[in-house]
Design an enzyme around this catalytic site. Structure first.
Site, mmCIF file in Angstrom:
data_model
loop_
_atom_site.group_PDB
_atom_site.id
_atom_site.type_symbol
_atom_site.label_atom_id
_atom_site.label_comp_id
_atom_site.label_asym_id
_atom_site.label_seq_id
_atom_site.Cartn_x
_atom_site.Cartn_y
_atom_site.Cartn_z
ATOM 1 N N ARG A 9 33.239 52.394 31.248
ATOM 2 C CA ARG A 9 34.687 52.557 31.418
ATOM 3 C C ARG A 9 35.182 53.869 30.808
ATOM 4 O O ARG A 9 36.073 54.526 31.367
ATOM 5 C CB ARG A 9 35.430 51.363 30.802
ATOM 6 C CG ARG A 9 36.907 51.341 31.182
ATOM 7 C CD ARG A 9 37.569 49.989 30.975
ATOM 8 N NE ARG A 9 38.781 49.915 31.783
ATOM 9 C CZ ARG A 9 40.019 49.842 31.285
ATOM 10 N NH1 ARG A 9 40.211 49.805 29.983
ATOM 11 N NH2 ARG A 9 41.054 49.801 32.088
ATOM 12 N N HIS A 53 37.194 56.621 32.945
ATOM 13 C CA HIS A 53 38.562 57.048 32.618
ATOM 14 C C HIS A 53 38.633 58.532 32.251
ATOM 15 O O HIS A 53 39.672 59.165 32.418
ATOM 16 C CB HIS A 53 39.154 56.173 31.513
ATOM 17 C CG HIS A 53 39.701 54.882 32.035
ATOM 18 N ND1 HIS A 53 40.677 54.155 31.414
ATOM 19 C CD2 HIS A 53 39.406 54.186 33.165
ATOM 20 C CE1 HIS A 53 40.958 53.062 32.118
ATOM 21 N NE2 HIS A 53 40.188 53.053 33.181
ATOM 22 N N HIS A 93 33.052 46.495 38.472
ATOM 23 C CA HIS A 93 33.625 45.305 37.827
ATOM 24 C C HIS A 93 32.658 44.122 37.810
ATOM 25 O O HIS A 93 33.020 43.046 37.337
ATOM 26 C CB HIS A 93 34.968 44.929 38.464
ATOM 27 C CG HIS A 93 36.096 45.796 37.985
ATOM 28 N ND1 HIS A 93 37.368 45.749 38.517
ATOM 29 C CD2 HIS A 93 36.142 46.742 37.003
ATOM 30 C CE1 HIS A 93 38.137 46.632 37.890
ATOM 31 N NE2 HIS A 93 37.412 47.255 36.976
ATOM 32 N N TRP A 126 34.604 39.331 35.310
ATOM 33 C CA TRP A 126 34.607 39.169 36.770
ATOM 34 C C TRP A 126 33.399 38.360 37.245
ATOM 35 O O TRP A 126 33.432 37.779 38.319
ATOM 36 C CB TRP A 126 34.580 40.540 37.452
ATOM 37 C CG TRP A 126 35.826 41.341 37.346
ATOM 38 C CD1 TRP A 126 36.846 41.394 38.269
ATOM 39 C CD2 TRP A 126 36.214 42.245 36.300
ATOM 40 N NE1 TRP A 126 37.825 42.263 37.842
ATOM 41 C CE2 TRP A 126 37.469 42.803 36.644
ATOM 42 C CE3 TRP A 126 35.620 42.653 35.094
ATOM 43 C CZ2 TRP A 126 38.134 43.737 35.836
ATOM 44 C CZ3 TRP A 126 36.284 43.573 34.288
ATOM 45 C CH2 TRP A 126 37.522 44.102 34.658
HETATM 46 FE FE1 DDH Z 1 38.071 48.847 35.788
HETATM 47 N N1 DDH Z 1 39.312 47.740 34.593
HETATM 48 N N2 DDH Z 1 39.602 49.183 37.055
HETATM 49 N N3 DDH Z 1 36.883 50.087 36.869
HETATM 50 N N4 DDH Z 1 36.603 48.592 34.415
HETATM 51 C C1 DDH Z 1 38.954 47.091 33.434
HETATM 52 C C2 DDH Z 1 37.709 47.020 32.874
HETATM 53 C C3 DDH Z 1 36.616 47.718 33.363
HETATM 54 C C4 DDH Z 1 40.871 48.687 36.958
HETATM 55 C C5 DDH Z 1 41.396 47.994 35.868
HETATM 56 C C6 DDH Z 1 40.642 47.531 34.813
HETATM 57 C C7 DDH Z 1 37.240 50.730 38.014
HETATM 58 C C8 DDH Z 1 38.391 50.490 38.742
HETATM 59 C C9 DDH Z 1 39.498 49.792 38.282
HETATM 60 C C10 DDH Z 1 35.331 49.116 34.523
HETATM 61 C C11 DDH Z 1 34.906 50.081 35.408
HETATM 62 C C12 DDH Z 1 35.653 50.560 36.493
HETATM 63 C C13 DDH Z 1 40.118 46.458 32.892
HETATM 64 C C14 DDH Z 1 40.153 45.648 31.620
HETATM 65 C C15 DDH Z 1 41.161 46.713 33.741
HETATM 66 C C16 DDH Z 1 42.592 46.237 33.611
HETATM 67 C C17 DDH Z 1 40.340 46.546 30.387
HETATM 68 C C18 DDH Z 1 40.359 45.749 29.119
HETATM 69 O O1 DDH Z 1 41.251 44.905 28.983
HETATM 70 O O2 DDH Z 1 39.480 45.979 28.263
HETATM 71 C C19 DDH Z 1 41.614 48.976 38.161
HETATM 72 C C20 DDH Z 1 43.057 48.605 38.412
HETATM 73 C C21 DDH Z 1 40.748 49.630 38.996
HETATM 74 C C22 DDH Z 1 41.018 50.063 40.395
HETATM 75 O O3 DDH Z 1 42.236 50.127 40.792
HETATM 76 C C23 DDH Z 1 40.075 50.262 41.285
HETATM 77 C C24 DDH Z 1 36.226 51.676 38.382
HETATM 78 C C25 DDH Z 1 36.315 52.603 39.592
HETATM 79 C C26 DDH Z 1 35.230 51.587 37.432
HETATM 80 C C27 DDH Z 1 33.955 52.357 37.321
HETATM 81 O O4 DDH Z 1 33.327 52.342 36.321
HETATM 82 C C28 DDH Z 1 33.439 53.162 38.439
HETATM 83 C C29 DDH Z 1 34.492 48.508 33.510
HETATM 84 C C30 DDH Z 1 32.991 48.792 33.328
HETATM 85 C C31 DDH Z 1 35.290 47.630 32.787
HETATM 86 C C32 DDH Z 1 34.871 46.724 31.629
HETATM 87 C C33 DDH Z 1 35.209 47.352 30.300
HETATM 88 C C34 DDH Z 1 34.876 46.467 29.134
HETATM 89 O O5 DDH Z 1 35.323 46.805 28.033
HETATM 90 O O6 DDH Z 1 34.175 45.473 29.287
#
Ligand code: DDH
Length: 287
Positions: free
Chosen positions: A44, A48, A171, A187
């Protein structure tokens, strides 16, 4: 006392593999976090750092590591990512020649591979920028929205519908934390392994609104232990997105191939690599 020649350390592919191995060892060792791994939160962080890219202005992206500074580190979307950055501090201290920008991306690559995901090629060359390069808030997706928002955000980075769906398969990993995003839960049932389970569950489960005081999210009717965000559900309610969900649910090999390609693209958005920069393929430690 004359102007001397400064020795510049030029890292080799072996040096980058050492950094990879160090991160992998720390992932193995520090297993008392969340579901047993810092892997998901490292992925993540890399996402970001990269996902702020704007193709029109060429601003944002992983080149700069501007999330180190309060304006960007404090953006709501980045809540909790300090744990990933702190996890990497001892690695930076041991290998000070690597930029934070390269380190965060290398860590994302390492985490994906060590969590049994596909090989992700890596090119070094990112340079850290100062606070002035922080991106404005609002460039990362808002989970409470739908298909139009997804296209606005990801088309701005230069992605198409297929790539949006392939990226979202990340996810399969990790979870939401009420203390960070306000949402709650994982998820999939295997949040520390890269799989195509995210797509399978999107299609196989009945998703209903969770009854709670938190932000609107969905739960699986059967076990009520899994979650989907409104943006996740947009991938099945939108026909153009859904065709790819169907494909990736049926074919994990195809998902791995497309995920590898699209993650490489994400991690390299806006990075001005030297023409001579070669792709590095890191050797996973767990095979
Ligand atoms: Fe995500 N994401 N993500 N995400 N994401 C969250 C957690 C993780 C969105 C929202 C959230 C991607 C796309 C989207 C990962 C990877 C990727 C969380 C929760 C939210 C909310 C955060 C928390 O509470 O800790 C949304 C909206 C989108 C979208 O619109 C497509 C993408 C593209 C990726 C990627 O890596 C390519 C991962 C891994 C997590 C888990 C993090 C954790 O601490 O566990």
């Amino acid at each position: 006392g004359s102007a001397g020649v400064t020795k510049v350390f030029t890292p080799t592919q072996e040096d980058y593999q050492k950094v990879y191995n160090e991160i992998a060892a720390r992932l193995e060792e520090k297993d008392d976090y969340d579901d047993g791994s810092y892997g998901p939160v490292l992925v993540r962080l890399a996402w970001h750092a990269s996902g702020t890219y704007d193709k029109e202005t060429g601003t944002g992206g992983s080149n700069g590591a501007t999330m180190r500074f309060a304006p960007e580190g404090g953006h709501g979307a980045n809540a909790g990512l300090v744990s990933a950055r702190d996890f990497l501090e001892p690695v930076k201290a041991k290998y000070p020649w690597i930029s934070y920008s390269d380190l965060w991306i290398l860590a994302g690559v390492c985490a994906i591979q060590e969590m049994q995901g596909p090989i992700i090629s890596f090119r070094p060359g990112r340079a850290d920028k100062d606070i002035a390069a922080c991106t404005p808030d609002g460039r990362l997706p808002d989970a409470s929205q739908g298909n139009k928002h997804l296209r606005d955000i990801f088309y701005r980075m230069g992605f198409n519908d297929q790539e949006i769906v392939a990226l979202s398969g990340a996810h399969a990993l990790g979870r939401c934390h009420t203390t960070r995003s306000g949402f709650e839960g994982p998820w999939t049932f295997s949040p520390t392994v890269v799989t195509n389970e995210y797509y399978k569950l999107l299609l196989s489960e009945t998703w209903q609104w969770k009854k709670w005081n938190g932000p609107k999210q969905l739960e699986d009717k059967k076990t009520k232990s899994l979650m989907m965000l409104p943006t996740d559900m947009a991938l099945v309610s939108d026909k153009s997105f859904k065709q790819y969900v169907d494909k990736y649910a049926k074919d994990e090999e195809l998902f791995f191939k497309d995920f590898s390609a699209v993650v490489t693209k994400l991690f390299e958005l806006g990075v001005p690599f030297a023409e001579t920069t070669e792709k590095i393929i890191f050797k996973p430690t767990n095979v």
